[in-house]
Write a protein that holds these residues in place. Structure first.
Motif, short mmCIF file in Angstrom:
data_model
loop_
_atom_site.label_atom_id
_atom_site.label_comp_id
_atom_site.label_asym_id
_atom_site.label_seq_id
_atom_site.Cartn_x
_atom_site.Cartn_y
_atom_site.Cartn_z
N LYS A 192 35.85 27.02 36.46
CA LYS A 192 35.64 28.47 36.45
C LYS A 192 36.01 29.10 35.10
CE LYS A 192 34.17 30.67 39.97
NZ LYS A 192 32.71 30.61 40.25
N GLY A 193 36.80 28.36 34.31
CA GLY A 193 37.31 28.94 33.07
C GLY A 193 38.17 30.15 33.33
N HIS A 194 38.97 30.08 34.39
CA HIS A 194 39.78 31.23 34.80
C HIS A 194 41.22 30.78 35.00
CE1 HIS A 194 40.49 35.06 36.98
NE2 HIS A 194 41.30 34.33 37.73
N MET A 195 42.16 31.49 34.40
CA MET A 195 43.57 31.13 34.55
C MET A 195 44.11 31.72 35.85
SD MET A 195 43.92 29.32 31.95
CE MET A 195 45.68 29.01 31.83
N ASN A 196 45.33 31.32 36.21
CA ASN A 196 45.98 31.84 37.44
C ASN A 196 45.12 31.66 38.68
OD1 ASN A 196 48.25 32.70 36.03
ND2 ASN A 196 47.22 34.61 35.47
N MET A 197 44.46 30.52 38.74
CA MET A 197 43.56 30.28 39.87
C MET A 197 44.32 30.24 41.20
SD MET A 197 40.54 30.03 40.85
CE MET A 197 39.47 29.81 39.46
N GLU A 198 45.55 29.69 41.16
CA GLU A 198 46.31 29.59 42.41
C GLU A 198 46.53 30.98 43.01
OE1 GLU A 198 49.32 26.49 42.16
OE2 GLU A 198 50.59 27.72 43.45
N THR A 199 46.88 31.95 42.17
CA THR A 199 47.10 33.33 42.64
C THR A 199 45.80 33.91 43.18
OG1 THR A 199 48.71 33.53 40.89
CG2 THR A 199 48.00 35.58 41.91
N GLN A 200 44.71 33.69 42.45
CA GLN A 200 43.42 34.22 42.89
C GLN A 200 43.02 33.64 44.26
OE1 GLN A 200 41.08 36.40 41.20
NE2 GLN A 200 40.12 36.34 43.23
N LEU A 201 43.17 32.32 44.41
CA LEU A 201 42.79 31.66 45.66
C LEU A 201 43.64 32.18 46.82
CD1 LEU A 201 42.42 27.99 44.31
CD2 LEU A 201 40.56 29.47 45.02
N ASN A 202 44.93 32.38 46.56
CA ASN A 202 45.82 32.90 47.61
C ASN A 202 45.40 34.30 48.03
OD1 ASN A 202 47.36 30.60 47.58
ND2 ASN A 202 48.88 31.43 46.16
N GLN A 203 45.07 35.13 47.04
CA GLN A 203 44.62 36.50 47.37
C GLN A 203 43.37 36.45 48.24
OE1 GLN A 203 43.90 38.57 43.71
NE2 GLN A 203 46.07 38.83 43.27
N ASN A 204 42.46 35.53 47.91
CA ASN A 204 41.22 35.42 48.68
C ASN A 204 41.51 35.06 50.14
OD1 ASN A 204 40.05 35.85 46.20
ND2 ASN A 204 39.29 33.75 45.95
N LEU A 205 42.44 34.12 50.33
CA LEU A 205 42.77 33.74 51.72
C LEU A 205 43.40 34.92 52.45
CD1 LEU A 205 42.73 31.46 53.86
CD2 LEU A 205 45.13 31.10 53.32
N MET A 206 44.27 35.66 51.77
CA MET A 206 44.91 36.81 52.41
C MET A 206 43.85 37.86 52.82
SD MET A 206 47.97 36.15 52.90
CE MET A 206 47.72 34.40 52.95
N HIS A 207 42.83 38.03 51.97
CA HIS A 207 41.75 38.95 52.33
C HIS A 207 41.00 38.48 53.57
CE1 HIS A 207 41.63 40.85 48.12
NE2 HIS A 207 42.05 41.75 48.98
N PHE A 208 40.70 37.17 53.59
CA PHE A 208 39.99 36.62 54.75
C PHE A 208 40.83 36.80 56.02
CE2 PHE A 208 39.07 33.14 57.68
CZ PHE A 208 37.72 33.36 57.90
N ILE A 209 42.13 36.49 55.92
CA ILE A 209 42.99 36.58 57.10
C ILE A 209 43.16 38.04 57.53
CG2 ILE A 209 45.41 36.33 57.84
CD1 ILE A 209 45.36 33.58 56.44
N SER A 210 43.30 38.95 56.56
CA SER A 210 43.48 40.34 56.97
C SER A 210 42.19 40.88 57.59
CB SER A 210 43.96 41.24 55.82
OG SER A 210 42.95 41.32 54.86
N TYR A 211 41.05 40.37 57.13
CA TYR A 211 39.79 40.74 57.79
C TYR A 211 39.83 40.26 59.26
CZ TYR A 211 34.90 40.87 59.06
OH TYR A 211 33.73 41.12 59.72
N ALA A 212 40.26 39.01 59.44
CA ALA A 212 40.29 38.43 60.80
C ALA A 212 41.27 39.18 61.70
CB ALA A 212 40.69 36.96 60.72
N GLU A 213 42.38 39.62 61.12
CA GLU A 213 43.43 40.21 61.96
C GLU A 213 43.23 41.70 62.19
OE1 GLU A 213 47.09 38.80 60.20
OE2 GLU A 213 46.81 36.82 61.11
N ASN A 214 42.35 42.33 61.41
CA ASN A 214 42.19 43.78 61.55
C ASN A 214 40.83 44.21 62.07
OD1 ASN A 214 44.81 44.44 60.55
ND2 ASN A 214 44.09 43.79 58.54
N THR A 215 40.04 43.24 62.54
CA THR A 215 38.72 43.67 63.07
C THR A 215 38.70 43.48 64.58
OG1 THR A 215 37.91 41.50 62.44
CG2 THR A 215 37.25 43.34 61.06
#
Ligand SMILES: [Zn+2]
Length: 240
Positions: A217-240
């Motif tokens: 991806k040529g993107h630094m801090n990938m671990e943080t980005q991936l974690n944020q993405n999972l949190m978004h997916f989970i918050s979508y699941a838990e709030n719909t």
């Protein structure tokens, strides 16, 4: 902190290990028995959610009626899908079970984790029919990726990213905010490495995947980005 967006385990020790490492994730239950065992274990542990659904490999063994009771108790449905490469279950039976679960998930606003192997093309019309938030696990087909991206799916990158060009293509093509990381469990890591992988090697292998995704991806801090993405997916699941 790392995450594991999709995995299987039949060992309490592995869940305990993830919790001690503060790893968030989604563990998969493919039968009522597995769901009951995992939910009892997870009462004491934080950070791991359960997804449940009838796997295409089990579509002729686990009944819709018994699994429906379990689907009511989870916020994420999966992994479910179609597979004509690694399983010999009659495709008509797979379709029937897959479509019932897709219809249930869409109606109840529960996002879905998808298992697709060899039937990526055939699954698309069903996903268009049942509008939902989809998360494609370990996509490894070198076609139809654009169609899945157009459906705004999440994609979890499997541990073969260091050697599988199709998986590398997924990491390259999918938008940064739709990428997730998965191990699929210690047995899948062993399958991928073609040797017995120990739990003590887990973190190093997951970090290797993160490093590959970062380079692709040529993107630094990938671990943080991936974690944020999972949190978004989970918050979508838990709030719909
Ligand atoms: Zn899996």
């Amino acid at each position: 902190m790392m995450h594991d967006a999709h995995f299987h385990t039949d060992e309490y020790a592995f869940l305990d290990f993830l919790a001690q490492q503060l790893i968030q994730g989604i563990v998969n239950a493919s039968s009522p028995q597995e769901y009951l065992r995992l939910s009892a274990w997870l009462k004491q542990l934080k950070g791991i959610r359960i997804s449940a659904g009838i796997h295409p490999w089990d579509s002729d063994r686990v009944s819709w009626e018994e699994m429906r009771v379990i689907l009511e108790q989870v916020q994420i449905i999966g992994e479910i899908g179609l597979d004509n490469v690694w399983c010999e279950v009659d495709p008509l039976k797979q379709y029937e079970i897959f479509e019932r679960q897709l219809a249930y998930a869409s109606k109840h606003h529960k996002p879905v984790i998808l298992h697709l192997k060899g039937m990526e093309k055939e699954a698309l019309p069903l996903l268009r029919k049942y509008q939902n938030k989809y998360f494609v696990h370990w996509y490894s087909c070198d076609a139809y990726l654009d169609e899945y991206i157009a459906l705004d799916c999440y994609f979890s990158i499997g541990p073969s990213v260091y050697k599988d060009r199709a998986v590398q293509q997924v990491a390259k093509s999918v938008p940064l905010d739709r990428l997730l990381l998965e191990s699929d469990g210690i047995s899948a890591l062993s399958w991928c490495e073609n040797r017995h992988v120990q739990m003590s090697e887990y973190l190093a292998l997951m970090k290797r995947s993160v490093a590959y995704i970062e380079a692709l991806k040529g993107h630094m801090n990938m671990e943080t980005q991936l974690n944020q993405n999972l949190m978004h997916f989970i918050s979508y699941a838990e709030n719909t």
